[in-house]
Design a protein around this motif. Structure first.
Motif, mmCIF file in Angstrom:
data_model
loop_
_atom_site.group_PDB
_atom_site.id
_atom_site.type_symbol
_atom_site.label_atom_id
_atom_site.label_comp_id
_atom_site.label_asym_id
_atom_site.label_seq_id
_atom_site.Cartn_x
_atom_site.Cartn_y
_atom_site.Cartn_z
ATOM 1 N N LEU A 4 -0.726 12.393 -7.979
ATOM 2 C CA LEU A 4 -1.267 11.274 -7.235
ATOM 3 C C LEU A 4 -0.704 11.302 -5.825
ATOM 4 O O LEU A 4 0.510 11.376 -5.639
ATOM 5 C CB LEU A 4 -0.902 9.945 -7.905
ATOM 6 C CG LEU A 4 -1.318 9.767 -9.373
ATOM 7 C CD1 LEU A 4 -0.836 8.415 -9.889
ATOM 8 C CD2 LEU A 4 -2.824 9.877 -9.515
ATOM 9 N N VAL A 5 -1.581 11.228 -4.852
ATOM 10 C CA VAL A 5 -1.185 11.251 -3.459
ATOM 11 C C VAL A 5 -1.653 9.971 -2.792
ATOM 12 O O VAL A 5 -2.846 9.693 -2.741
ATOM 13 C CB VAL A 5 -1.759 12.476 -2.729
ATOM 14 C CG1 VAL A 5 -1.328 12.456 -1.268
ATOM 15 C CG2 VAL A 5 -1.296 13.757 -3.397
ATOM 16 N N GLU A 6 -0.704 9.204 -2.273
ATOM 17 C CA GLU A 6 -0.980 7.915 -1.667
ATOM 18 C C GLU A 6 -0.979 8.012 -0.153
ATOM 19 O O GLU A 6 -0.294 8.853 0.435
ATOM 20 C CB GLU A 6 0.075 6.896 -2.110
ATOM 21 C CG GLU A 6 0.158 6.698 -3.609
ATOM 22 C CD GLU A 6 1.516 6.227 -4.055
ATOM 23 O OE1 GLU A 6 1.577 5.385 -4.971
ATOM 24 O OE2 GLU A 6 2.527 6.696 -3.490
ATOM 25 N N SER A 7 -1.715 7.111 0.457
ATOM 26 C CA SER A 7 -1.734 7.020 1.903
ATOM 27 C C SER A 7 -2.159 5.613 2.304
ATOM 28 O O SER A 7 -2.702 4.864 1.499
ATOM 29 C CB SER A 7 -2.682 8.057 2.512
ATOM 30 O OG SER A 7 -4.018 7.836 2.105
ATOM 31 N N GLY A 8 -1.912 5.273 3.552
ATOM 32 C CA GLY A 8 -2.390 4.015 4.094
ATOM 33 C C GLY A 8 -1.339 2.957 4.337
ATOM 34 O O GLY A 8 -1.645 1.907 4.919
ATOM 35 N N GLY A 9 -0.121 3.192 3.894
ATOM 36 C CA GLY A 9 0.920 2.218 4.131
ATOM 37 C C GLY A 9 1.324 2.176 5.589
ATOM 38 O O GLY A 9 0.950 3.030 6.389
ATOM 39 N N GLY A 10 2.085 1.165 5.926
ATOM 40 C CA GLY A 10 2.538 1.032 7.292
ATOM 41 C C GLY A 10 3.043 -0.349 7.598
ATOM 42 O O GLY A 10 3.328 -1.145 6.702
ATOM 43 N N LEU A 11 3.146 -0.621 8.877
ATOM 44 C CA LEU A 11 3.633 -1.897 9.377
ATOM 45 C C LEU A 11 2.469 -2.701 9.923
ATOM 46 O O LEU A 11 1.644 -2.184 10.689
ATOM 47 C CB LEU A 11 4.675 -1.668 10.474
ATOM 48 C CG LEU A 11 5.197 -2.897 11.211
ATOM 49 C CD1 LEU A 11 5.973 -3.798 10.268
ATOM 50 C CD2 LEU A 11 6.063 -2.468 12.386
ATOM 51 N N VAL A 12 2.400 -3.961 9.536
ATOM 52 C CA VAL A 12 1.310 -4.819 9.977
ATOM 53 C C VAL A 12 1.833 -6.235 10.173
ATOM 54 O O VAL A 12 2.791 -6.653 9.522
ATOM 55 C CB VAL A 12 0.150 -4.798 8.954
ATOM 56 C CG1 VAL A 12 0.576 -5.418 7.631
ATOM 57 C CG2 VAL A 12 -1.085 -5.491 9.505
ATOM 58 N N GLN A 13 1.211 -6.951 11.081
ATOM 59 C CA GLN A 13 1.556 -8.346 11.305
ATOM 60 C C GLN A 13 1.016 -9.225 10.188
ATOM 61 O O GLN A 13 0.008 -8.908 9.550
ATOM 62 C CB GLN A 13 0.976 -8.835 12.633
ATOM 63 C CG GLN A 13 1.653 -8.302 13.881
ATOM 64 C CD GLN A 13 2.959 -8.998 14.154
ATOM 65 O OE1 GLN A 13 4.010 -8.367 14.151
ATOM 66 N NE2 GLN A 13 2.916 -10.295 14.378
ATOM 67 N N ALA A 14 1.695 -10.332 9.936
ATOM 68 C CA ALA A 14 1.195 -11.301 8.966
ATOM 69 C C ALA A 14 -0.228 -11.710 9.323
ATOM 70 O O ALA A 14 -0.542 -11.954 10.485
ATOM 71 C CB ALA A 14 2.107 -12.516 8.923
#
Length: 119
Positions: A4-14
């Motif tokens: 399983l290969v995940e992607s798309g995470g990161g830092l985002v504002q509320a």
């Protein structure tokens, strides 16, 4: 075996949005459940959302109305659309595949992707 290969995470504002993707490869039985779990620092891993191969879904109460899980069976890929993100959503998100075969059931996990929601 299954990977399983995940992607798309990161830092985002509320209040912002992120979309996580998880692509599964290998010998995958058609009858399975794919989903997302998360683990915040000092807390146990918890279910976020799951979707069965037939399309049925389940969500944690904390994300209902904000997150949407979907899958593309042909691509063996599961997605998690996360809207109206809150700081409490900050965690490492793990993709999961629960495979139901003719003899055994198996669980596979991605490496995890960090989601950080700033206030």
């Amino acid at each position: 075996q299954v990977q399983l290969v995940e992607s798309g995470g990161g830092l985002v504002q509320a209040g912002g949005s992120l979309r996580l993707s998880c692509a599964a490869s290998g010998s995958i039985f058609s009858i399975n459940r794919m989903g997302w779990y998360r683990q915040a620092p000092g807390k146990q891993r918890e279910l976020v959302a799951v979707v069965a191969s037939g399309g049925s879904t389940n969500y944690a109460d904390s994300v209902k109305g904000r997150f949407t899980i979907s899958r593309d069976n042909a691509k063996n890929t599961v997605y998690l659309q996360m809207n109206s993100l809150k700081p409490k959503d900050t965690a490492v998100y793990y993709c999961n595949l629960h495979s139901v075969g003719p003899f055994t059931s198996d669980d596979y996990w991605g490496q995890g992707t960090q989601v950080t929601v700033s206030s």
